[in-house]
Design an enzyme around this catalytic site. Structure first.
Site, PDB file in Angstrom:
ATOM      1  N   SER A 124       3.250  -1.807  10.472  1.00 20.64           N
ATOM      2  CA  SER A 124       4.700  -1.872  10.709  1.00 20.64           C
ATOM      3  C   SER A 124       5.310  -3.229  10.348  1.00 20.64           C
ATOM      4  O   SER A 124       6.218  -3.709  11.039  1.00 20.64           O
ATOM      5  CB  SER A 124       5.023  -1.490  12.157  1.00 20.64           C
ATOM      6  OG  SER A 124       4.623  -0.153  12.405  1.00 20.64           O
ATOM      7  N   HIS A 157      -9.617   1.378   4.892  1.00 19.45           N
ATOM      8  CA  HIS A 157      -8.327   1.568   5.579  1.00 19.45           C
ATOM      9  C   HIS A 157      -8.526   2.527   6.750  1.00 19.45           C
ATOM     10  O   HIS A 157      -9.316   3.472   6.649  1.00 19.45           O
ATOM     11  CB  HIS A 157      -7.295   2.120   4.594  1.00 19.45           C
ATOM     12  CG  HIS A 157      -5.915   2.078   5.159  1.00 19.45           C
ATOM     13  ND1 HIS A 157      -5.456   3.037   6.043  1.00 19.45           N
ATOM     14  CD2 HIS A 157      -4.907   1.180   5.009  1.00 19.45           C
ATOM     15  CE1 HIS A 157      -4.218   2.731   6.399  1.00 19.45           C
ATOM     16  NE2 HIS A 157      -3.855   1.610   5.786  1.00 19.45           N
ATOM     17  N   ASN A 163       0.858  -1.176   0.000  1.00 14.44           N
ATOM     18  CA  ASN A 163       0.000   0.000   0.000  1.00 14.44           C
ATOM     19  C   ASN A 163       0.903   1.238   0.000  1.00 14.44           C
ATOM     20  O   ASN A 163       1.485   1.570   1.022  1.00 14.44           O
ATOM     21  CB  ASN A 163      -0.908  -0.012   1.240  1.00 14.44           C
ATOM     22  CG  ASN A 163      -1.765   1.238   1.333  1.00 14.44           C
ATOM     23  OD1 ASN A 163      -1.805   2.038   0.389  1.00 14.44           O
ATOM     24  ND2 ASN A 163      -2.455   1.413   2.446  1.00 14.44           N
ATOM     25  N   TRP A 164       1.000   1.851  -1.156  1.00 14.17           N
ATOM     26  CA  TRP A 164       1.919   2.997  -1.281  1.00 14.17           C
ATOM     27  C   TRP A 164       1.344   4.289  -0.698  1.00 14.17           C
ATOM     28  O   TRP A 164       2.035   5.305  -0.636  1.00 14.17           O
ATOM     29  CB  TRP A 164       2.283   3.213  -2.761  1.00 14.17           C
ATOM     30  CG  TRP A 164       3.199   2.176  -3.316  1.00 14.17           C
ATOM     31  CD1 TRP A 164       3.882   1.221  -2.615  1.00 14.17           C
ATOM     32  CD2 TRP A 164       3.555   1.991  -4.688  1.00 14.17           C
ATOM     33  NE1 TRP A 164       4.636   0.448  -3.473  1.00 14.17           N
ATOM     34  CE2 TRP A 164       4.450   0.901  -4.758  1.00 14.17           C
ATOM     35  CE3 TRP A 164       3.196   2.635  -5.881  1.00 14.17           C
ATOM     36  CZ2 TRP A 164       4.990   0.446  -5.957  1.00 14.17           C
ATOM     37  CZ3 TRP A 164       3.737   2.186  -7.075  1.00 14.17           C
ATOM     38  CH2 TRP A 164       4.627   1.101  -7.111  1.00 14.17           C
ATOM     39  N   LYS A 165       0.070   4.274  -0.332  1.00 20.15           N
ATOM     40  CA  LYS A 165      -0.571   5.483   0.213  1.00 20.15           C
ATOM     41  C   LYS A 165      -0.300   6.665  -0.745  1.00 20.15           C
ATOM     42  O   LYS A 165      -0.292   6.469  -1.949  1.00 20.15           O
ATOM     43  CB  LYS A 165      -0.085   5.734   1.642  1.00 20.15           C
ATOM     44  CG  LYS A 165      -0.253   4.468   2.506  1.00 20.15           C
ATOM     45  CD  LYS A 165      -0.030   4.659   3.973  1.00 20.15           C
ATOM     46  CE  LYS A 165      -0.258   3.338   4.695  1.00 20.15           C
ATOM     47  NZ  LYS A 165      -0.124   3.433   6.145  1.00 20.15           N
ATOM     48  N   GLU A 205      -5.551  -4.639  10.623  1.00 18.99           N
ATOM     49  CA  GLU A 205      -4.556  -3.579  10.791  1.00 18.99           C
ATOM     50  C   GLU A 205      -4.849  -2.805  12.073  1.00 18.99           C
ATOM     51  O   GLU A 205      -5.640  -1.849  12.058  1.00 18.99           O
ATOM     52  CB  GLU A 205      -4.606  -2.610   9.600  1.00 18.99           C
ATOM     53  CG  GLU A 205      -4.233  -3.251   8.279  1.00 18.99           C
ATOM     54  CD  GLU A 205      -3.627  -2.232   7.321  1.00 18.99           C
ATOM     55  OE1 GLU A 205      -2.539  -2.500   6.820  1.00 18.99           O
ATOM     56  OE2 GLU A 205      -4.232  -1.164   7.105  1.00 18.99           O
ATOM     57  N   GLY A 234       2.344   2.651  10.799  1.00 17.51           N
ATOM     58  CA  GLY A 234       3.283   3.762  10.645  1.00 17.51           C
ATOM     59  C   GLY A 234       4.009   4.133  11.935  1.00 17.51           C
ATOM     60  O   GLY A 234       4.663   5.168  12.009  1.00 17.51           O
ATOM     61  N   GLU A 241      -6.840   4.913   7.784  1.00 13.85           N
ATOM     62  CA  GLU A 241      -6.610   6.331   7.455  1.00 13.85           C
ATOM     63  C   GLU A 241      -7.858   6.922   6.795  1.00 13.85           C
ATOM     64  O   GLU A 241      -8.184   8.096   7.001  1.00 13.85           O
ATOM     65  CB  GLU A 241      -5.366   6.467   6.559  1.00 13.85           C
ATOM     66  CG  GLU A 241      -4.095   6.264   7.378  1.00 13.85           C
ATOM     67  CD  GLU A 241      -2.932   5.667   6.626  1.00 13.85           C
ATOM     68  OE1 GLU A 241      -2.918   5.706   5.379  1.00 13.85           O
ATOM     69  OE2 GLU A 241      -2.016   5.136   7.292  1.00 13.85           O
ATOM     70  N   GLY A 261       2.847  -0.978   4.352  1.00 18.81           N
ATOM     71  CA  GLY A 261       2.893   0.438   3.996  1.00 18.81           C
ATOM     72  C   GLY A 261       4.323   0.887   3.760  1.00 18.81           C
ATOM     73  O   GLY A 261       4.920   0.648   2.708  1.00 18.81           O
ATOM     74  N   GLY A 262       4.918   1.517   4.763  1.00 18.42           N
ATOM     75  CA  GLY A 262       6.241   2.127   4.632  1.00 18.42           C
ATOM     76  C   GLY A 262       7.299   1.218   4.025  1.00 18.42           C
ATOM     77  O   GLY A 262       8.065   1.646   3.142  1.00 18.42           O
TER      78      GLY A 262
END
Ligand code: 13P
Length: 258
Positions: free
Chosen positions: A215, A97, A9-11, A169, A175, A99, A236-237
């Site tokens: 994470s 998600h 997930n590149w956001k 999640e 994050g 976010e 993600g990151g």
């Protein structure tokens, strides 16, 4: 046996050109590996989807949207429909998600409508659920998951449950560099599978892939993927760099082969 699945997930990161470069690097890093029994999905921002779809032909990577609007079309400035994602070449879409829930007012009801819209357009939803730190500290984790799954997947047939991806999640792990422990993830995933069995039947629940997100890194994936009800990761990151994403996938498949 459920095929493990890893989704990047590149956001709100990366242009179309960045997406092409990432796919090329992914291919170079995995070319000597033979066909691993693992599914790989990449979710770029809307503006990079077409480039990612084009670049990933023949690579084994499937493309996902990060969100959609549940209406088919209309006066909804800034929104993108399920049909539009499908037409751009996406096969999956992330829905609900945290976010989106926390920053953009997503509710269980809108999640349910989006899941229905995704199915109608032939997209496979990746439905995210998870508790906040407050909810966990109050002892409400499993109640929150029950509510999010029950409402979000309301109306799904068993066949659709079998095909979709459920992502656990925990919000406090996203994050933050603080992943859920094996015990915490194991409890949540096993609970989710049990509920899917109760609500949609054992055959379908046992085919549904439940992935962990929050994470995920090369150095913690093995403790998580070793759990019976963890079928992969939503990253993600650590997915922004092809090298660390490939490392996660490789460590997970090595662990599963043991
Ligand atoms: P991080 O891997 O950066 O914690 O993000 C997880 C996530 O939100 C994936 O959807």
């Amino acid at each position: 046996m459920r095929t493990p699945v890893f989704a990047a997930n590149w956001k709100m990161h990366k242009s179309g050109l960045d997406a092409v470069a990432w796919v090329r690097e992914f291919e170079a890093l995995t070319k000597d590996l033979g066909a691993e029994a693992v599914d790989v999905i990449v979710a770029p921002p809307f503006t990079a989807i077409a480039a990612a779809v084009e670049a990933s032909h023949g690579s084994g990577i499937a493309i996902a949207g990060q969100n959609l609007h549940f209406e088919r079309q209309g006066a909804f400035t800034g929104e993108v429909s399920a049909e539009m994602l499908k037409a751009a070449g996406a096969e999956f879409v992330i829905i609900g998600h945290s976010e989106r829930r926390q920053l953009f007012g997503e509710t269980d009801d809108s999640v349910q409508r989006k899941v229905t819209a995704a199915h109608a357009a032939g997209l496979i939803p990746i439905v995210c659920v998870g508790e906040t730190l407050d909810e966990r500290e109050r002892g409400d984790t499993l109640t929150v998951l029950d509510r999010q799954v029950r409402a979000g997947l309301d109306g799904c047939t068993g066949d659709r449950i079998a095909a979709l991806i459920l992502a656990y999640e925990p919000v406090w792990a996203i994050g933050t560099g603080k992943n859920a422990t094996a015990a915490e993830a194991g409890e949540a995933h096993t609970h989710l599978r049990r509920r899917l069995r109760e609500w949609f039947g054992g055959v379908h629940a046992d085919r549904c892939r439940i992935v962990y997100g929050g994470s995920v890194k090369p150095d913690n994936i093995q403790q998580l993927i070793g759990l019976e009800d963890v079928d992969g990761g939503l990253v993600g990151g650590a997915s922004l760099n092809a090298d660390s994403f490939v490392s996660i996938v490789q460590k997970a498949t090595a662990q599963q082969a043991r």
